[in-house]
Design a protein around this motif. Structure first.
Motif, PDB file in Angstrom:
ATOM      1  N   PHE A  73       0.834  -1.201   0.000  1.00  0.00           N
ATOM      2  CA  PHE A  73       0.000   0.000   0.000  1.00  0.00           C
ATOM      3  C   PHE A  73       0.878   1.265   0.000  1.00  0.00           C
ATOM      4  O   PHE A  73       0.611   2.222  -0.731  1.00  0.00           O
ATOM      5  N   PRO A 101      -9.053  -1.655  -3.189  1.00  0.00           N
ATOM      6  CA  PRO A 101     -10.089  -0.867  -2.500  1.00  0.00           C
ATOM      7  C   PRO A 101      -9.539   0.027  -1.389  1.00  0.00           C
ATOM      8  O   PRO A 101     -10.074   1.117  -1.142  1.00  0.00           O
ATOM      9  N   LYS A 102      -8.474  -0.421  -0.745  1.00  0.00           N
ATOM     10  CA  LYS A 102      -7.860   0.409   0.309  1.00  0.00           C
ATOM     11  C   LYS A 102      -7.270   1.675  -0.308  1.00  0.00           C
ATOM     12  O   LYS A 102      -7.395   2.769   0.243  1.00  0.00           O
ATOM     13  N   ALA A 104      -8.365   3.021  -3.088  1.00  0.00           N
ATOM     14  CA  ALA A 104      -9.506   3.842  -3.516  1.00  0.00           C
ATOM     15  C   ALA A 104      -9.976   4.717  -2.360  1.00  0.00           C
ATOM     16  O   ALA A 104     -10.255   5.912  -2.535  1.00  0.00           O
ATOM     17  N   ALA A 105     -10.031   4.140  -1.153  1.00  0.00           N
ATOM     18  CA  ALA A 105     -10.463   4.927   0.015  1.00  0.00           C
ATOM     19  C   ALA A 105      -9.463   6.047   0.291  1.00  0.00           C
ATOM     20  O   ALA A 105      -9.847   7.183   0.579  1.00  0.00           O
ATOM     21  N   LYS A 106      -8.177   5.746   0.184  1.00  0.00           N
ATOM     22  CA  LYS A 106      -7.177   6.773   0.467  1.00  0.00           C
ATOM     23  C   LYS A 106      -7.303   7.956  -0.481  1.00  0.00           C
ATOM     24  O   LYS A 106      -7.157   9.109  -0.082  1.00  0.00           O
ATOM     25  N   ASP A 108      -9.984   8.854  -2.042  1.00  0.00           N
ATOM     26  CA  ASP A 108     -11.390   9.273  -2.072  1.00  0.00           C
ATOM     27  C   ASP A 108     -12.008   9.018  -3.456  1.00  0.00           C
ATOM     28  O   ASP A 108     -12.612   9.914  -4.054  1.00  0.00           O
ATOM     29  N   SER A 109     -11.839   7.803  -3.925  1.00  0.00           N
ATOM     30  CA  SER A 109     -12.253   7.470  -5.291  1.00  0.00           C
ATOM     31  C   SER A 109     -13.095   6.198  -5.312  1.00  0.00           C
ATOM     32  O   SER A 109     -13.104   5.427  -4.354  1.00  0.00           O
ATOM     33  N   GLY A 110     -13.751   5.994  -6.449  1.00  0.00           N
ATOM     34  CA  GLY A 110     -14.600   4.818  -6.610  1.00  0.00           C
ATOM     35  C   GLY A 110     -13.801   3.592  -7.017  1.00  0.00           C
ATOM     36  O   GLY A 110     -12.681   3.688  -7.522  1.00  0.00           O
ATOM     37  N   PHE A 111     -14.411   2.432  -6.796  1.00  0.00           N
ATOM     38  CA  PHE A 111     -13.746   1.151  -7.056  1.00  0.00           C
ATOM     39  C   PHE A 111     -14.758   0.173  -7.628  1.00  0.00           C
ATOM     40  O   PHE A 111     -15.883   0.074  -7.138  1.00  0.00           O
ATOM     41  N   VAL A 112     -14.361  -0.542  -8.677  1.00  0.00           N
ATOM     42  CA  VAL A 112     -15.209  -1.595  -9.245  1.00  0.00           C
ATOM     43  C   VAL A 112     -14.365  -2.863  -9.351  1.00  0.00           C
ATOM     44  O   VAL A 112     -13.247  -2.826  -9.889  1.00  0.00           O
ATOM     45  N   SER A 145     -15.106  10.965  -9.498  1.00  0.00           N
ATOM     46  CA  SER A 145     -14.085  10.140  -8.866  1.00  0.00           C
ATOM     47  C   SER A 145     -12.724  10.608  -9.381  1.00  0.00           C
ATOM     48  O   SER A 145     -12.480  10.572 -10.582  1.00  0.00           O
TER      49      SER A 145
END
Lengths: 318, 258
Positions: A73, A101-102, A104-106, A108-112, A145
């Motif tokens: 990370f 996904p971690k 994406a959270a950092k 502040d964005s979307g994840f698929v 995003s």
């Protein structure tokens, strides 16, 4: 704009699912950068270059061979903050599904995750992905995003023909992290076979095999086909085989070229996990079993009798 | 210690999924809603941890439409959680909004010493909230956990990776643990448990109370579709020897998958 690809590799060889992503990214005409970590990362970056990777951030460091959610990370965070890509693409590997996904959270964005189709229009991605493990599909898109983070299912995109090309390599050293997560041990699975989610052929067994030891028949068939072995929920719950072999909505969603269901009746939650397989063979004693409605070819018969004969037939042609 | 389990309500695995006429989602009428199966393992593990540490309390939280989702909280309360937090939200909040709401609720209702989740929800199958929550709370996580022990404030977990391989991890201090099948055998809610659950407190929050705006969801889903119909099955008749020989030649010459 830049597309950043997580280039996964082992011993300098890039995972084919990562080559799919690089090939796709290169086909868009955008800038294609990659992050490569672990021993032999530089060799892997050079290989990735032949598929269209233009710029590689290389953390050649044996400490990164084993995935660690915190140390990986930190490397990715540093590069993403610096490069500001619009898109981050990664495979559906266990490490990737844990890490992305971690991130994406950092940011502040979307994840698929688990996308099976990907399209780029301007700077915006649209993705097709299975929902309810394949009972239906939906089109995912991003809104406001900063970065679009995606994990793509393997074997969905074409790998382009390799060409002679130079990749611009930037060597990096891993940021020091005060680790709260320590990997103490890795226990390899008993099976040397490909993970079900990446397998091209799957031989799967259910209650119709009568008892745990009859899974040996499937192992022999899988040996001949170079296949992986799966199972229904019923036999996992009965303790015949580990949960890592379960196919279905509470197990793995799979889409191999060939799925051979042996003694599986086809509960709705099992069908959800495998019905997008290209060719499905069903072998079951009950002609009314729901599995036959999804099958390409069906044999009404006892799997215990049919499977060994099938193994012998395959040996003749393979 | 204070323990939290995050759960989600999802359609039962036996539910037949159909698409709304406008293709903007799935038909929810007639669906049987249940606690996400992986969350049951999380609830069970949290109850075991509570029972092993006298004086502990266990809270359960969900983010979803209150009208139905509160039932999943009642199930967890009946299994043995002490109190519940209901964050009312519309159907389509994305994973990041959900994780932000959970993190904000943890801030208000915490601090919690341990947080449990399921490894993924079987509806969107994203497998994202566990990791996002770890980032937003600034604590480590382990997902797909099939064995868990807690000692001296630290956790040791076994998590499944690929091809049946497993990792043993140590997580220092508080962490988020995403439960996999195989972690334990979830208990059923007993009748007295169900009766008691009716009297246990459920605290209500709106997303706005937690400073989260559903309009900030960054991922949306539309154009829902059913998988294409498969062509009718070709049944191979005859005696086993002939059947298996025909099957192999069909796979080789007709389907061309060998």
């Amino acid at each position: 704009m830049t597309i950043l690809v997580n280039v996964e590799q082992t011993e300098g060889k890039v995972r084919s699912a990562s080559l799919e992503l690089i090939s796709f990214a290169a086909s868009t005409g955008k800038d294609v950068a990659g992050i490569v970590v672990g021993s032999s990362a530089k060799a892997a970056a050079e290989e990735a270059g032949r598929y269209g990777l233009q710029k590689a951030f290389v953390f050649e460091d044996a400490n990164l061979d084993q995935y660690n959610s915190e140390s990986h990370f930190a490397c990715f965070s540093e590069i993403i903050a610096e490069l500001k890509p619009k898109i981050v693409l990664s495979t559906g590997s266990a490490a990737s599904r844990d890490l992305i996904p971690k991130l994406a959270a950092k940011f502040d964005s979307g994840f698929v995750s688990d996308a099976v189709e990907i399209n780029l229009s301007g700077e915006d991605l649209t993705l097709k992905k299975p929902m309810y493990s394949g009972k239906c599909f939906a089109q995912a898109s991003f809104k406001d995003s900063a970065i679009q983070f995606v994990c793509m299912r393997p074997n969905q995109l074409k790998v382009s023909e390799p060409k002679d090309a130079n990749v611009d390599i930037t060597e990096k050293s891993a940021p020091s992290v005060d680790l709260k997560t320590i990997v103490k041990e890795v226990v390899q699975g008993a099976s040397k076979r490909l993970d079900l989610t990446e397998a091209n052929i799957i031989v799967s067994g259910g209650r119709g095999l009568k008892e745990a030891k009859n899974f040996e028949l499937l192992e022999s068939l899988a040996d001949v086909l170079g296949a992986s072995v799966g199972a229904s929920r019923a036999v996992v719950d009965a303790g015949w085989v580990p949960h890592s072999m379960q196919v279905g909505q509470t197990g793995k969603t799979v889409a191999p070229s060939l799925y051979i269901a042996c003694g599986i009746s086809g509960a709705i939650q099992h069908l959800a996990g495998m019905s997008t397989s290209k060719v499905i063979v069903a072998i079951n004693t009950d002609p009314e079993a729901p599995i036959f409605q999804k099958a390409t070819y069906g044999i009404v018969g006892d799997a215990l009798e049919i499977v060994p004969m099938l193994t012998e037939e395959f040996k003749k042609v393979l | 210690m204070k323990i939290l389990v995050c759960i989600k309500q999802v359609p039962d695995t036996t539910a037949k999924i159909s698409i709304k006429a406008d293709k903007q989602g799935v038909e929810t009428n007639g669906i049987k809603w249940v606690m996400n199966p992986y969350d049951e393992f999380a609830v069970e593990e949290a109850i075991k941890l509570k029972e092993a540490n006298a004086g502990s309390t266990l809270s359960v939280i969900t983010v979803g439409p209150k009208a139905r989702a509160v039932e999943a909280l009642r199930t967890a309360l009946a299994m043995g959680a002490d109190d519940a937090i209901m964050v009312d939200a519309e159907e389509n909040v994305d994973n990041l909004c959900t994780a932000k709401a959970l993190a904000a609720a943890i801030e208000k209702e915490g601090p919690f010493d341990m947080v449990f989740t399921g490894k993924l929800a079987i509806d969107d199958q994203q497998s994202a909230v566990t990791q996002m929550l770890s980032e937003l709370c600034g604590i480590p996580h382990a997902n797909v956990v099939s064995k868990y022990t807690f000692a001296n404030g630290n956790s040791e977990v076994e998590r499944e990776i690929e091809g049946g391989a497993k990792e043993v991890l140590e997580l220092k201090g508080k962490s988020v643990i995403g439960a996999n099948k195989g972690l334990n055998t979830p208990r059923y809610a007993s009748l007295p448990g169900i009766m008691k659950a009716k009297k246990k407190p459920v605290k209500d929050y709106s997303l706005a109370d937690l400073g989260v705006d559903a309009q900030q969801s960054k991922v949306s889903y539309k154009e829902f579709s059913l998988p294409p119909e498969r062509p009718a099955v070709k049944m191979i008749e005859g005696e086993p020897a002939g059947q298996t020989a025909s099957l192999v030649s069909l796979l080789k010459d007709e389907a061309k998958v060998l």
